[in-house]
Design an enzyme around this catalytic site. Sequence first.
Site: not given
Ligand code: ARG
Length: 370
Positions: A126, A204, A255
């Site tokens: 991140d 990020d 991701d």
């Molecule tokens: N926003 C994504 C979801 O809720 C999670 C991504 C997590 N990725 C990270 N690099 N912290 O599905």
Amino acid sequence: MKKISIDLENTENKRDVIPIVNSYNEWDPLEEVIVGVIEGASVPSWHISLKATLPEKQWKFYQEFGGKPFPKEQVEAAKNDLEEFVHILESEGVIVRRPDVMDHNVAYSAPGWQSPGGLYAAMPRDTLLVIGDEIIEAPMAWRARYFESFAFRRLIKDYFKKGARWTTAPKPQLSDELYNYDYEEPGENQEMSYVITEFEPTFDAADFIKCGRDIFVQKSHVTNEFGINWLRRHLGDKYRIHILEVNDRHPMHIDASFMPLAPGKLLLNARRVLKIPGMFKSWDVLYAPEPCIPQSHTLYMTSPWINMNVLMLDHERVIVEKNEESITKALKNFGLKPIPCPFVNFNTFGGSFHCASLDIRRRGVLQSYF
Ligand code: ARG
């Protein structure tokens, strides 16, 4: 599918000895990686920027516990998962380095705002963006993540001394002008809007994903166009940054939506990526199966779609969550070699293997896959 040919003669970084920091994609053989630490994690304090990314049923937790440590047993369990992840990486021949363990439950302030604490150093993906031989500290939009890169400074300084390039994107002010304080989630048929404004560049690192010369990014509640344009100009003509349309009302980090796994192999979240960019037309697409993680399992700051948040060790080996049987099977059928690792207790903190790691060095060169 059409075979993707790789033009090794035409690559500008062809050398025998690769730089200490060297990462252009998700799939070249991984030699060295940073894996986060969970100790000292602090619940981010309540703010409109959290509200926009979290489902409503979670708001109360942050309103009540913001600025306090996360439950001890959860931290302990996540730590065990991380140790196992490190162990597996090392036994697969990857060098693993860890950031500093710090207490993130320390208040700080800036002109115009204050924060009762930080967050953690659990998700290097991140905070830091590695492109080629350069480490870029992201201008993160959450006030609770303002100093997050500091836990990585010991490592970054060391990589710099060994030849890496080191950049901090313009330090954002994170003043009230950056946030739409009256932000409401748009309804089904309304156009997407974001909680951050275009006041200053923010992003990020995890909103970007690399496929050689082509880099994909989503606009999100932490990444604005100003931030994307900053990176575009910073990287220059060597790279092409493409903005991907993602159908997600809580976008933060690409991701768990869009994961290129190897040349010609793309893992997608069918609910979120409704239009595959034309440049992938010769690629095979795997839609991530429904996650297996029980609904009752606590997940902070993420949806269950982190089942697709896998880490490639090379074109074939892929680290997957041990209990995620459906995606493990699907990846196997997709021609990959899954390596299971228990990680569900780490998942609690908002990410999986891809988030918890940061490629420092992959054995490969800059090239075009399209
Ligand atoms: N926003 C994504 C979801 O809720 C999670 C991504 C997590 N990725 C990270 N690099 N912290 O599905």
